[in-house]
Write an enzyme that holds these catalytic residues in place. Structure first.
Site, mmCIF file in Angstrom:
data_model
loop_
_atom_site.group_PDB
_atom_site.id
_atom_site.type_symbol
_atom_site.label_atom_id
_atom_site.label_comp_id
_atom_site.label_asym_id
_atom_site.label_seq_id
_atom_site.Cartn_x
_atom_site.Cartn_y
_atom_site.Cartn_z
ATOM 1 N N GLU A 171 0.792 -1.151 -0.053
ATOM 2 C CA GLU A 171 0.023 0.076 -0.239
ATOM 3 C C GLU A 171 0.785 1.360 -0.083
ATOM 4 O OE1 GLU A 171 -3.321 0.043 2.680
ATOM 5 O OE2 GLU A 171 -3.604 -1.977 2.359
ATOM 6 N N CYS A 179 3.149 8.767 0.746
ATOM 7 C CA CYS A 179 3.657 7.572 2.057
ATOM 8 C C CYS A 179 4.033 6.341 1.541
ATOM 9 C CB CYS A 179 2.432 7.595 2.782
ATOM 10 S SG CYS A 179 2.577 6.753 4.439
ATOM 11 N N CYS A 222 4.009 -5.989 9.369
ATOM 12 C CA CYS A 222 4.981 -5.461 10.417
ATOM 13 C C CYS A 222 4.976 -6.295 11.409
ATOM 14 C CB CYS A 222 4.550 -4.119 10.674
ATOM 15 S SG CYS A 222 5.894 -3.309 11.512
ATOM 16 N N CYS A 249 2.806 -3.068 17.447
ATOM 17 C CA CYS A 249 2.098 -1.778 18.333
ATOM 18 C C CYS A 249 0.459 -2.068 18.463
ATOM 19 C CB CYS A 249 2.577 -0.573 17.508
ATOM 20 S SG CYS A 249 4.292 -0.267 17.113
ATOM 21 N N CYS A 256 -2.120 -0.129 16.171
ATOM 22 C CA CYS A 256 -1.555 -0.213 14.594
ATOM 23 C C CYS A 256 -2.538 -1.114 14.044
ATOM 24 C CB CYS A 256 -0.309 -0.049 14.418
ATOM 25 S SG CYS A 256 0.102 0.070 12.601
ATOM 26 N N GLY A 275 4.880 -1.215 7.625
ATOM 27 C CA GLY A 275 6.353 -1.939 7.957
ATOM 28 C C GLY A 275 7.099 -0.936 8.658
ATOM 29 N N GLU A 276 8.269 -1.577 9.105
ATOM 30 C CA GLU A 276 9.374 -0.928 9.972
ATOM 31 C C GLU A 276 10.471 -0.748 9.271
ATOM 32 O OE1 GLU A 276 9.989 1.001 12.727
ATOM 33 O OE2 GLU A 276 11.714 0.985 11.836
ATOM 34 N N SER A 303 10.328 6.970 9.555
ATOM 35 C CA SER A 303 9.914 6.810 10.669
ATOM 36 C C SER A 303 10.213 5.687 11.451
ATOM 37 C CB SER A 303 8.478 7.220 10.669
ATOM 38 O OG SER A 303 7.698 7.067 11.873
ATOM 39 N N SER A 354 8.883 7.166 16.466
ATOM 40 C CA SER A 354 7.455 6.864 16.983
ATOM 41 C C SER A 354 7.301 6.991 18.613
ATOM 42 C CB SER A 354 6.931 5.979 16.330
ATOM 43 O OG SER A 354 6.510 6.028 14.981
ATOM 44 N N LEU A 355 7.396 7.983 19.207
ATOM 45 C CA LEU A 355 7.409 8.011 20.388
ATOM 46 C C LEU A 355 6.378 7.478 21.481
ATOM 47 C CD1 LEU A 355 9.309 8.942 23.190
ATOM 48 C CD2 LEU A 355 8.012 11.200 22.987
ATOM 49 N N CYS A 407 -2.495 7.367 9.020
ATOM 50 C CA CYS A 407 -1.673 6.458 9.589
ATOM 51 C C CYS A 407 -2.084 5.216 10.503
ATOM 52 C CB CYS A 407 -1.042 7.630 10.694
ATOM 53 S SG CYS A 407 -0.001 8.954 9.967
HETATM 54 N N1 SAH Z 1 6.834 1.500 11.558
HETATM 55 C C1 SAH Z 1 7.197 3.025 11.318
HETATM 56 C C2 SAH Z 1 6.686 3.770 10.402
HETATM 57 C C3 SAH Z 1 5.124 3.343 10.030
HETATM 58 S S1 SAH Z 1 3.768 3.799 11.124
HETATM 59 C C4 SAH Z 1 6.606 3.516 12.697
HETATM 60 O O1 SAH Z 1 6.066 2.902 13.711
HETATM 61 O O2 SAH Z 1 7.382 4.678 13.008
HETATM 62 C C5 SAH Z 1 3.750 5.700 10.748
HETATM 63 C C6 SAH Z 1 3.260 6.404 11.982
HETATM 64 O O3 SAH Z 1 1.827 6.042 12.234
HETATM 65 C C7 SAH Z 1 4.049 5.948 13.342
HETATM 66 O O4 SAH Z 1 4.420 7.256 13.978
HETATM 67 C C8 SAH Z 1 2.808 5.373 14.214
HETATM 68 O O5 SAH Z 1 3.162 5.574 15.334
HETATM 69 C C9 SAH Z 1 1.458 5.764 13.615
HETATM 70 N N2 SAH Z 1 0.460 4.997 13.689
HETATM 71 C C10 SAH Z 1 0.321 3.610 13.784
HETATM 72 N N3 SAH Z 1 -0.942 3.285 14.093
HETATM 73 C C11 SAH Z 1 -1.667 4.437 14.102
HETATM 74 C C12 SAH Z 1 -3.122 4.966 14.404
HETATM 75 N N4 SAH Z 1 -4.061 3.755 14.400
HETATM 76 N N5 SAH Z 1 -3.571 6.318 14.295
HETATM 77 C C13 SAH Z 1 -2.578 7.190 14.089
HETATM 78 N N6 SAH Z 1 -1.526 7.007 13.958
HETATM 79 C C14 SAH Z 1 -0.946 5.493 13.923
HETATM 80 FE FE1 SF4 Z 2 4.799 -1.432 12.689
HETATM 81 FE FE2 SF4 Z 2 4.828 1.405 12.757
HETATM 82 FE FE3 SF4 Z 2 2.463 -0.149 12.754
HETATM 83 FE FE4 SF4 Z 2 4.477 -0.187 14.907
HETATM 84 S S1 SF4 Z 2 3.132 1.716 14.053
HETATM 85 S S2 SF4 Z 2 3.061 -2.042 14.120
HETATM 86 S S3 SF4 Z 2 6.051 -0.224 13.701
HETATM 87 S S4 SF4 Z 2 3.932 -0.205 11.107
#
Ligand code: SAH
Ligand code: SF4
Length: 399
Positions: free
Chosen positions: A122, A150, A157, A161, A164, A208-209, A244, A267-268, A388
């Site tokens: 995607e 993006c 992934c 998290c 996500c 993905g990461e 990220s 991603s804090l 996101c």
């Molecule tokens: N894996 C990497 C990059 C992809 S995620 C990472 O985690 O940084 C990109 C961003 O989307 C990250 O900052 C993540 O914290 C945020 N994200 C993930 N799930 C989300 C959601 N349901 N709502 C809003 N932001 C989200």
């Molecule tokens: Fe993977 Fe980023 Fe989603 Fe965490 S927020 S599961 S690292 S894609």
């Protein structure tokens, strides 16, 4: 599939149990060899094999990365005989195709893009930027159009998290450099972008990461920049790219040493390790302090900032106390930083809720009042699952 599969209770903690980042296989070489994704050195190798002069490799790079040809026969700078030899040897351009498009009411488009093995990945096109309101110094230069793409780095992934949707897929596989850079070129072609006139930003924030597919991600970056080993690259400066990470410390350490690299976003998502462990179990392997320490080693360009992304989860990480902890973290970090606040985007089966708008504003104001630049990212394409954390190979969108 070589990824983490759900345990009996559905958890995917494989990554935390291993000694280092989980290694995921890239696809086996297909019989048909794609040229798109090869570096200038690799293209030189192909050209040498056909006893052709090396400048043909630069012409090929120009055709692939600057002119975005999708068909070998269309590369008229190469002699017909060479094109025929390449075709008979099984080479194709192999630019990934856009298989399906979902369009949001806000103009955002989400694509399912073909990857090898009948898989899809995607990618999202966000006209007018990704919603993170920020005024970079060069934004004063007029641009005909602006957009942010993006980009995904893996299919699924492994990081798990809890908020996500992509995490629900688990990891299927790494993308190759060609599949990562190919998403960008496929979308640039679709929108007939002219890089000289249009302002394009890239965010490696899709599925993905990126730092668990480090080599392919950085190889893709090198194809996407202006020059590829003395030949034409796609032509997007690294200063317009942001990657990220969820906080993969060995990845940040390598990244910090790269001579040419995108901007970094971390991603804090929580202001202390206790809350972060609950929402991002990877914190048990790499706590916040370790992530910040790794980032601190990265030399920053004069106006460069490291972004802390902070997904606001109602009642979990959105209080004034949490805001003050973020301020303390940013101060202790010592490097120039800013915070992008992202209101959590809902997804089916994910048990969080969105904070009310006044809590979001209060959080932002607290950071700003205490000297930490903070922006609220406008959600883009929520109606088509393009926002996101919503990417999950779905074809169920209402478009
Ligand atoms: N894996 C990497 C990059 C992809 S995620 C990472 O985690 O940084 C990109 C961003 O989307 C990250 O900052 C993540 O914290 C945020 N994200 C993930 N799930 C989300 C959601 N349901 N709502 C809003 N932001 C989200
Ligand atoms: Fe993977 Fe980023 Fe989603 Fe965490 S927020 S599961 S690292 S894609």
């Amino acid at each position: 599939m070589s990824g983490a599969s759900p345990g009996p209770t559905g958890e995917r903690f494989t990554i935390l149990d291993s000694a280092g980042p989980k290694s995921v296989q890239t696809p086996a070489s297909p019989l048909v060899q794609s040229l798109f994704g090869l570096s200038i050195e690799q293209l030189s190798g192909v050209i040498a094999h056909f006893d052709e002069p090396n400048f043909r490799a630069r012409q090929l790079a120009q055709a692939l990365y600057r002119d975005w040809h999708a068909d070998l026969d269309a590369i008229t700078t190469l002699p017909i005989a060479l094109r025929q030899k390449l075709t008979s040897a099984g080479y194709t351009i192999g630019l990934p195709p856009i298989l399906k498009t979902f369009r949001s009411i806000d103009g955002t488009e989400r694509y399912l893009i073909g990857a090898s093995g009948n898989q899809t990945v995607e990618t999202v096109w966000m006209p007018d930027g990704d919603g993170a309101e920020d005024t970079e110094a060069d934004d004063a230069t007029p641009a005909r159009r602006r957009a942010t793409i993006c980009v995904s780095s893996q299919i699924g992934c492994a990081v798990n998290c809890q908020f996500c949707l992509t995490a629900k897929l688990g990891i299927e596989r790494n993308l190759t450099a060609g599949e990562i850079a190919g998403q960008v070129v496929a979308v640039l072609r679709r929108h007939q972008v002219e890089l000289g006139r249009d302002r394009i930003n890239l965010v490696f924030m899709g599925m993905g990461e990126p730092f668990l597919n480090y080599d392919a991600f950085m190889d893709a970056v090198r194809l996407l920049v202006t020059e590829v080993g003395g030949a034409s690259g796609v032509g997007i400066p690294v200063s317009r790219m942001t990657v990220s990470t969820s906080g993969i410390v060995p990845g940040i350490e390598r990244f910090a040493k790269e001579p040419l690299r995108p901007r970094l976003a971390i991603s804090l998502n929580a202001s202390n390790n206790t809350v972060r462990e609950a929402v991002m179990p990877i914190t048990r392997k790499w706590p916040i302090e370790a992530v910040i320490e790794a980032a601190r080693a990265m030399p920053l360009a004069p106006r460069e900032k490291i972004t802390f992304e902070y997904v606001l989860l109602g009642g979990v990480n959105d209080s004034i106390i949490h805001a003050d902890e973020v301020v303390a973290l940013a101060r202790r970090a010592g490097f120039s930083s800013k915070v992008n606040l992202i209101v959590w985007n809902p997804g089916p089966g994910i048990p969080y809720h969105q904070p009310p708008a006044e809590d979001v504003a209060r959080f932002q104001q607290r950071l700003i009042a205490r000297g930490v630049p903070a922006f609220i990212r406008r959600p883009r394409g929520r109606d088509i699952y393009a926002a996101c954390g919503q990417l999950k190979k779905t074809t169920e969108a209402n478009s």
